[in-house]
Design a protein around this motif. Structure first.
Motif, PDB file in Angstrom:
ATOM      1  N   UNK A 506     124.654   7.915 -18.287  1.00  0.00           N
ATOM      2  CA  UNK A 506     124.181   6.658 -17.768  1.00  0.00           C
ATOM      3  C   UNK A 506     125.314   6.063 -16.944  1.00  0.00           C
ATOM      4  N   UNK A 507     124.942   5.399 -15.823  1.00  0.00           N
ATOM      5  CA  UNK A 507     125.929   4.916 -14.866  1.00  0.00           C
ATOM      6  C   UNK A 507     125.932   3.391 -14.849  1.00  0.00           C
ATOM      7  N   UNK A 508     126.951   2.793 -15.459  1.00  0.00           N
ATOM      8  CA  UNK A 508     127.187   1.351 -15.327  1.00  0.00           C
ATOM      9  C   UNK A 508     128.356   1.195 -14.361  1.00  0.00           C
ATOM     10  N   UNK A 509     128.080   0.685 -13.167  1.00  0.00           N
ATOM     11  CA  UNK A 509     129.031   0.772 -12.060  1.00  0.00           C
ATOM     12  C   UNK A 509     129.341  -0.604 -11.486  1.00  0.00           C
ATOM     13  N   UNK A 510     130.628  -0.812 -11.196  1.00  0.00           N
ATOM     14  CA  UNK A 510     131.069  -1.963 -10.425  1.00  0.00           C
ATOM     15  C   UNK A 510     131.857  -1.449  -9.233  1.00  0.00           C
ATOM     16  N   UNK A 511     131.454  -1.857  -8.027  1.00  0.00           N
ATOM     17  CA  UNK A 511     132.118  -1.359  -6.828  1.00  0.00           C
ATOM     18  C   UNK A 511     132.719  -2.499  -6.022  1.00  0.00           C
ATOM     19  N   UNK A 512     134.039  -2.392  -5.794  1.00  0.00           N
ATOM     20  CA  UNK A 512     134.760  -3.283  -4.890  1.00  0.00           C
ATOM     21  C   UNK A 512     135.340  -2.524  -3.705  1.00  0.00           C
ATOM     22  N   UNK A 513     135.008  -1.262  -3.577  1.00  0.00           N
ATOM     23  CA  UNK A 513     135.559  -0.440  -2.507  1.00  0.00           C
ATOM     24  C   UNK A 513     134.936  -0.751  -1.171  1.00  0.00           C
ATOM     25  N   UNK A 514     135.498  -0.137  -0.134  1.00  0.00           N
ATOM     26  CA  UNK A 514     134.979  -0.333   1.221  1.00  0.00           C
ATOM     27  C   UNK A 514     134.365   0.929   1.800  1.00  0.00           C
ATOM     28  N   UNK A 515     134.618   2.078   1.185  1.00  0.00           N
ATOM     29  CA  UNK A 515     134.024   3.313   1.672  1.00  0.00           C
ATOM     30  C   UNK A 515     132.542   3.389   1.346  1.00  0.00           C
ATOM     31  N   UNK A 516     131.835   4.259   2.058  1.00  0.00           N
ATOM     32  CA  UNK A 516     130.413   4.446   1.790  1.00  0.00           C
ATOM     33  C   UNK A 516     130.204   4.947   0.363  1.00  0.00           C
ATOM     34  N   UNK A 517     129.120   4.482  -0.253  1.00  0.00           N
ATOM     35  CA  UNK A 517     128.725   4.971  -1.575  1.00  0.00           C
ATOM     36  C   UNK A 517     127.348   5.609  -1.473  1.00  0.00           C
ATOM     37  N   UNK A 518     127.202   6.758  -2.123  1.00  0.00           N
ATOM     38  CA  UNK A 518     125.906   7.422  -2.258  1.00  0.00           C
ATOM     39  C   UNK A 518     125.617   7.571  -3.749  1.00  0.00           C
ATOM     40  N   UNK A 519     124.440   7.123  -4.155  1.00  0.00           N
ATOM     41  CA  UNK A 519     124.041   7.180  -5.565  1.00  0.00           C
ATOM     42  C   UNK A 519     122.738   7.951  -5.645  1.00  0.00           C
ATOM     43  N   UNK A 520     122.733   8.975  -6.478  1.00  0.00           N
ATOM     44  CA  UNK A 520     121.689   9.985  -6.363  1.00  0.00           C
ATOM     45  C   UNK A 520     121.210  10.412  -7.751  1.00  0.00           C
ATOM     46  N   UNK A 521     119.971  10.035  -8.113  1.00  0.00           N
ATOM     47  CA  UNK A 521     119.368  10.509  -9.358  1.00  0.00           C
ATOM     48  C   UNK A 521     120.161  10.059 -10.577  1.00  0.00           C
ATOM     49  N   UNK A 522     120.173   8.737 -10.804  1.00  0.00           N
ATOM     50  CA  UNK A 522     120.959   8.201 -11.907  1.00  0.00           C
ATOM     51  C   UNK A 522     120.141   7.213 -12.740  1.00  0.00           C
ATOM     52  N   UNK A 523     120.510   7.112 -14.015  1.00  0.00           N
ATOM     53  CA  UNK A 523     119.997   6.086 -14.911  1.00  0.00           C
ATOM     54  C   UNK A 523     121.073   5.014 -15.071  1.00  0.00           C
ATOM     55  N   UNK A 524     120.670   3.755 -14.948  1.00  0.00           N
ATOM     56  CA  UNK A 524     121.586   2.627 -15.114  1.00  0.00           C
ATOM     57  C   UNK A 524     121.200   1.906 -16.405  1.00  0.00           C
ATOM     58  N   UNK A 525     122.013   2.018 -17.465  1.00  0.00           N
ATOM     59  CA  UNK A 525     121.615   1.439 -18.745  1.00  0.00           C
ATOM     60  C   UNK A 525     121.856  -0.061 -18.851  1.00  0.00           C
TER      61      UNK A 525
END
Length: 667
Positions: A506-525
């Motif tokens: 499971x993906x609990x994510x916090x993003x402060x970056x500046x690069x591109x993000x790709x998120x593919x086939x994930x569960x967010x709990x």
């Protein structure tokens, strides 16, 4: 649960759809005024795993499959599949032709526990691995009783009256995948399905060809068994069969990208009830490219909801008497072109029968769009980027976290060992399968020369964080991780480079970056946060299920989502601080309690477009506010009773909602 069921007869009017086509279709594209796009991966994938990382090689002596010898490999491959029910293992096929005489199916395991889940069938390469059914196989002769060559959700020999079979229909087929191989159904097998695929929450078919050599067979890719999805289908080509792709249920959503169908007998895609998100589609056919919803009740469909973006549909021969697309359900279409058909779209709904002439759909909705504030009468149309692919390293250059002292199942913190592996200078670091769970209680930084951080089945737990950091490589891919249920492990991104999160539960994510993000086939709990205004995010098959706080927060970034499924309560997406969010298709399964004050989507001084969002509920409790939009000091709410009715599952459909003043291209 309620299912929309309808028999599929060969007398159904045939329709065909076309879009992105691989180079193998070149002979079909001569003398056409439509330019065919390339659907196959731009990077040829040749995937070879190191020894001792928990990957199950079907050619190992204990299984005994021998490719290219012309002998039957069914028993050997099935032995490997059946040995590891629900364990997250990768069943691997080196390049070669594997001859089979019967269905291959996922391990039955223990009912309601390990049955038909967490299994991956992985080929070395799409064109190099061929699983071929023998010609005129006795078990595949009855087209009224389709039998899959490969089945991920059930044993085809199981009695449908047994409890084990009934249990297989429930949405518990987590983490199933089929990757990088070709399935051929042989000749004279009219009852064959190429692949009957079932996955729930997280699971994918990636870089796969499904071929009927004599064009016989019922369906190439059948998404028909029980509660299907959410799942991802990407970079798939289907040749022959009565139907290229077929669905038969109204939950839980299907996400598809870069799909080619050709030479079908009745339709390229038949969508019977699903919420389907499809971007990048090629069809070359003498039948209709897409049938979206059947018409059993004079234009009343159960809820087929199609979001179609970027498609090319080429009609041949008898196609000149047919529409390229026929729809009795809900349809949103954008940047769709066709040739060789009578018309591009026949909209056969109860409200009105409408024929769309010409050869293109710039942007089309079968039902009126909705805005609450003055907004353009079109979607946001955020730029679409293809998901990155990297050449796979020589297996001798991979390093395992075990080499640096990580030990599974000892309940001790493995952060330091993982960090030593990351900092070793290797470009690929692997967390091996078959060993158990590793603990991350500290702060693990993905940095240096690392460009692929991958699990082959090893699980993660802990209370620490895994941080996608800067490094010397322009792309970092993180893939195939299972985080234990209830874990407090967090993922962060602070990188200036491109980062890909792929196939993660499971993906609990916090993003402060500046690069591109790709998120593919994930569960967010729990939650996912995008906090940098300079960041662009592309997500597909995003499955947030948190019930404690807003699931997805876009604070000023540009967020594009293809395919979305959500459960439980709370706000599902909040966009604020001048951010942009475009959601292309999905399903809201309103299970659990919903606070009547919580909207499904909130837009606060920002821009958003919501396309093809369907819902369903069975507990008399669902979202009463679909969109809450705030501009300055004014707040407007779109209530449920203003959204289109969808028969399936007591549902509704938000076909196109726009809430923005300016396009991001003008910012």
């Amino acid at each position: 649960m309620i299912f929309a069921k309808a028999s599929i007869y060969k007398q159904i009017p045939c329709l065909v759809f076309v879009a992105l086509v691989t180079s193998t279709c070149a002979e079909y594209t001569k003398n056409t005024d439509i330019q065919i796009a390339q659907a196959s991966p731009s990077v040829s994938e040749n995937i070879v795993f190191p020894k001792n990382v928990g990957v199950i090689d079907v050619t190992a002596p204990e299984y005994g499959a021998i490719p290219n010898d012309g002998k039957d490999d069914t028993e050997a491959i099935q032995k490997a599949l059946s040995q590891f029910p629900g364990q997250g293992r990768i069943i691997y096929l080196p390049n070669g032709v594997y001859d089979i005489s019967n269905s291959l199916h996922w391990p039955p395991g223990k009912r309601h526990h390990t049955d038909y889940k967490y299994t991956t069938l992985q080929g070395q390469s799409r064109d190099g691995v061929i699983i071929r059914l023998q010609d005129q196989s006795p078990l595949f002769q009855d087209s009224s009783k389709p039998r899959p060559v490969i089945s991920t959700g059930f044993d085809p020999d199981l009695d449908p009256n047994l409890e084990d079979f009934k249990a297989s229909l429930v949405a518990q087929r987590f983490g199933n995948s089929v990757r990088n191989l070709t399935i051929k159904v042989g000749k004279n097998n009219p009852g064959a399905e190429g692949l009957n695929f079932v996955a729930n929450n997280q699971g994918a078919v990636r870089s796969v060809k499904i071929i009927s050599e004599d064009k016989k067979g019922t369906t190439g890719l059948a998404l028909t068994h029980g509660e299907i999805g959410p799942l991802l289908i990407e970079n798939v080509e289907i040749v022959g069969f009565d139907y290229g792709v077929r669905t038969n249920n109204n939950i839980n959503s299907i996400t598809m990208q870069n799909i080619t169908v050709r030479e079908q007998n009745f339709a390229g895609i038949l969508n019977n009830g699903q919420a389907m998100s499809l971007e990048g589609f090629n069809s070359i056919n003498s039948v209709s490219a897409i049938i979206n919803g059947l018409d059993p009740n004079e234009g009343v469909d159960f809820g087929s909801t199609l979001t179609l973006v970027n498609a090319k549909l080429i009609g041949r021969d008898r196609a000149k008497k047919l529409p390229a697309i026929s729809s009795a359900g809900f349809i949103y279409a954008r940047n769709v072109s066709s040739s060789g058909y009578k018309e591009i779209l026949l909209n056969n709904t109860k409200e009105a029968k409408k024929i769309v002439k010409g050869s293109s759909l710039d942007e089309y909705t079968s039902h009126p769009m909705i805005s609450q504030f003055p907004s353009p009468s079109k979607s946001l149309q955020l730029p679409i980027k293809q998901f990155p692919k990297l050449k796979w390293d020589n297996p001798q250059k991979w390093v395992s976290v075990e080499k640096f002292g990580a030990v599974a199942n000892d309940n001790k913190d493995d952060t330091a060992a993982f960090q030593r592996a990351i900092d070793s200078g290797a470009t690929t670091v692997v967390v091996p399968g078959g060993k158990g769970t590793f603990i991350i209680d500290g702060s693990l930084r993905l940095r240096g020369k690392l460009e692929r951080f991958i699990s082959t089945g090893g699980a993660l737990n802990g209370k620490g964080e895994i941080v996608a950091d800067n490094g010397s490589k322009p792309i970092l891919i993180i893939e195939n991780f299972f985080v234990e249920f209830g874990s407090h492990l967090r993922w962060k991104n602070v990188a200036k480079r491109t980062v890909v999160f792929r196939s993660i539960s499971h993906l609990s994510l916090e993003s402060n970056g500046t690069g591109d993000i790709f998120i593919d086939d994930v569960v967010v709990p729990y939650k996912i946060r995008f906090l940098n205004r300079n960041q662009h995010i592309w997500a597909r098959q995003l499955n947030p299920e948190g019930a404690s706080e807003t699931n997805v927060v876009n604070n000023g970034a540009k967020l594009w989502i293809l395919g979305f499924k959500a459960e439980q309560g709370k706000i599902k997406i909040e966009t604020s601080n001048g951010g942009f969010t475009e959601l292309l298709g999905g399903l809201i399964y309103a299970a659990g309690g919903q606070n009547p004050k919580d909207p499904l989507f909130r837009v606060v001084n920002a821009s958003a477009a919501f396309v093809g969002v369907a819902d369903t509920y069975f507990d008399n409790d669902t979202y009463q506010i679909w969109v809450e939009e705030i501009r300055g000091r004014q707040t407007k709410r779109l209530n449920r009773d203003k959204v289109l009715n969808r028969i399936a599952g007591n549902g509704r459909v938000l076909l196109l909602y726009t809430g923005f003043e300016k396009s991001p291209r003008n910012k």
